[in-house]
Write a protein that holds these residues in place. Structure first.
Motif, PDB file in Angstrom:
ATOM      1  N   GLU A 159      37.478 -42.116  17.849  1.00  0.00           N
ATOM      2  CA  GLU A 159      36.638 -42.672  17.436  1.00  0.00           C
ATOM      3  C   GLU A 159      34.934 -43.093  17.940  1.00  0.00           C
ATOM      4  O   GLU A 159      34.095 -42.441  18.053  1.00  0.00           O
ATOM      5  N   THR A 160      35.227 -43.277  19.464  1.00  0.00           N
ATOM      6  CA  THR A 160      34.036 -43.340  19.882  1.00  0.00           C
ATOM      7  C   THR A 160      33.630 -42.439  20.197  1.00  0.00           C
ATOM      8  O   THR A 160      31.844 -43.011  19.766  1.00  0.00           O
ATOM      9  N   ARG A 191      30.821 -41.487  17.096  1.00  0.00           N
ATOM     10  CA  ARG A 191      30.267 -42.585  16.794  1.00  0.00           C
ATOM     11  C   ARG A 191      29.034 -41.493  17.939  1.00  0.00           C
ATOM     12  O   ARG A 191      27.335 -41.847  17.973  1.00  0.00           O
ATOM     13  N   HIS A 192      29.287 -41.399  18.972  1.00  0.00           N
ATOM     14  CA  HIS A 192      27.952 -40.804  20.190  1.00  0.00           C
ATOM     15  C   HIS A 192      27.516 -39.168  19.666  1.00  0.00           C
ATOM     16  O   HIS A 192      26.253 -39.258  19.976  1.00  0.00           O
ATOM     17  N   ALA A 200      34.518 -48.060   9.136  1.00  0.00           N
ATOM     18  CA  ALA A 200      32.857 -48.074   9.421  1.00  0.00           C
ATOM     19  C   ALA A 200      32.007 -48.642   8.413  1.00  0.00           C
ATOM     20  O   ALA A 200      32.343 -48.303   7.426  1.00  0.00           O
ATOM     21  N   ASN A 234      28.836 -46.457   7.695  1.00  0.00           N
ATOM     22  CA  ASN A 234      27.764 -45.163   7.760  1.00  0.00           C
ATOM     23  C   ASN A 234      26.792 -45.133   7.631  1.00  0.00           C
ATOM     24  O   ASN A 234      26.333 -45.454   6.123  1.00  0.00           O
ATOM     25  N   ALA A 272      24.467 -43.039  11.901  1.00  0.00           N
ATOM     26  CA  ALA A 272      25.014 -43.933  12.809  1.00  0.00           C
ATOM     27  C   ALA A 272      26.457 -43.927  12.082  1.00  0.00           C
ATOM     28  O   ALA A 272      26.771 -43.907  10.764  1.00  0.00           O
ATOM     29  N   VAL A 273      28.041 -44.427  13.345  1.00  0.00           N
ATOM     30  CA  VAL A 273      28.016 -44.724  12.685  1.00  0.00           C
ATOM     31  C   VAL A 273      28.673 -46.399  13.346  1.00  0.00           C
ATOM     32  O   VAL A 273      28.922 -45.922  14.427  1.00  0.00           O
ATOM     33  N   ASP A 274      28.529 -47.806  12.504  1.00  0.00           N
ATOM     34  CA  ASP A 274      29.130 -48.514  12.895  1.00  0.00           C
ATOM     35  C   ASP A 274      29.812 -49.562  12.621  1.00  0.00           C
ATOM     36  O   ASP A 274      31.036 -49.064  11.705  1.00  0.00           O
ATOM     37  N   ASP A 275      30.081 -50.567  13.442  1.00  0.00           N
ATOM     38  CA  ASP A 275      31.237 -51.073  13.270  1.00  0.00           C
ATOM     39  C   ASP A 275      31.166 -52.158  11.917  1.00  0.00           C
ATOM     40  O   ASP A 275      30.242 -53.266  11.354  1.00  0.00           O
TER      41      ASP A 275
END
Length: 200
Positions: A31-32, A35-36, A169, A171, A181-184
């Motif tokens: 997942e991380t 996101r990067h 997430a 998106n 971007a993919v955020d919390d």
């Protein structure tokens, strides 16, 4: 001495491999890493047909020129989707205030093929999502839904109860309609503040 040298060499090679494989120690999970990847290289999304809570058809490309926050949910979900829905409801109220940015939209896409227009409409009424800034939608075919889930890296696992376990997430689509971007999902206000404060 040879044993010490071999151990040091193994440590150096292993550390280098770990460094490369974790994006400089930044990505410890898939997942991380995703996101990067998205942040470095915005992703083009499939041109699938969606249908909103009013029965209107549209595509993600119809949002070009706007920034869009996208989340995946399903109307029968009583767990993580409730948190997502509450967060988007708060953002919707903010975006409807005088002086709020007009180029930001919210989109919730159902990951349940059984969610139809009537289910979306009932959910929208419950959450007071009238479609002005927050739209609820469904893919018009199972194939298009699968394409969307793959494009957004959404994992959907059917449960014996008939529901789904899924990742969550927020998106972020840029003005070109790309996933940028993919955020919390737990901090929707921070995601909106970052978008509003960002340069065009």
């Amino acid at each position: 001495m040879r044993g010490l040298f071999a151990s040091l060499l193994t440590l150096v090679v292993g550390s280098g491999t770990f460094w490369a494989g974790t994006d400089g120690l930044q990505a410890f999970t898939a997942e991380t890493a995703w996101r990067h990847e998205v942040a470095a290289h915005p992703q083009t999304l499939p041109a699938v047909w969606l249908q909103d809570q009013d029965g209107h058809g549209f595509r993600l490309s119809d949002y070009r020129g706007k920034r869009v926050l996208v989340e995946f949910f399903y109307t029968r979900c009583q767990t993580i989707c409730s948190i997502l829905g509450s967060g988007f409801a708060r953002l919707d109220r903010r975006l409807l205030q005088p002086g709020a940015p007009q180029d930001v939209a919210l989109l919730s896409i159902s990951l349940d093929p059984h969610d139809g227009v009537s289910e979306l409409d009932a959910y929208a009424q419950r959450e007071v999502a009238d479609g002005r800034t927050w739209r609820l939608a469904r893919a018009t075919s199972p194939q298009d839904l699968d394409r969307l889930l793959r494009a957004f890296h959404i994992i959907r696992i059917p449960l014996a109860s008939g529901g789904f376990q899924h990742n969550a997430a927020i998106n972020v689509l840029d003005r070109q309609g790309r996933l940028a971007a993919v955020d919390d999902f737990a901090h929707p206000e921070q995601v909106l503040d970052a978008i509003v404060g960002a340069r065009p």
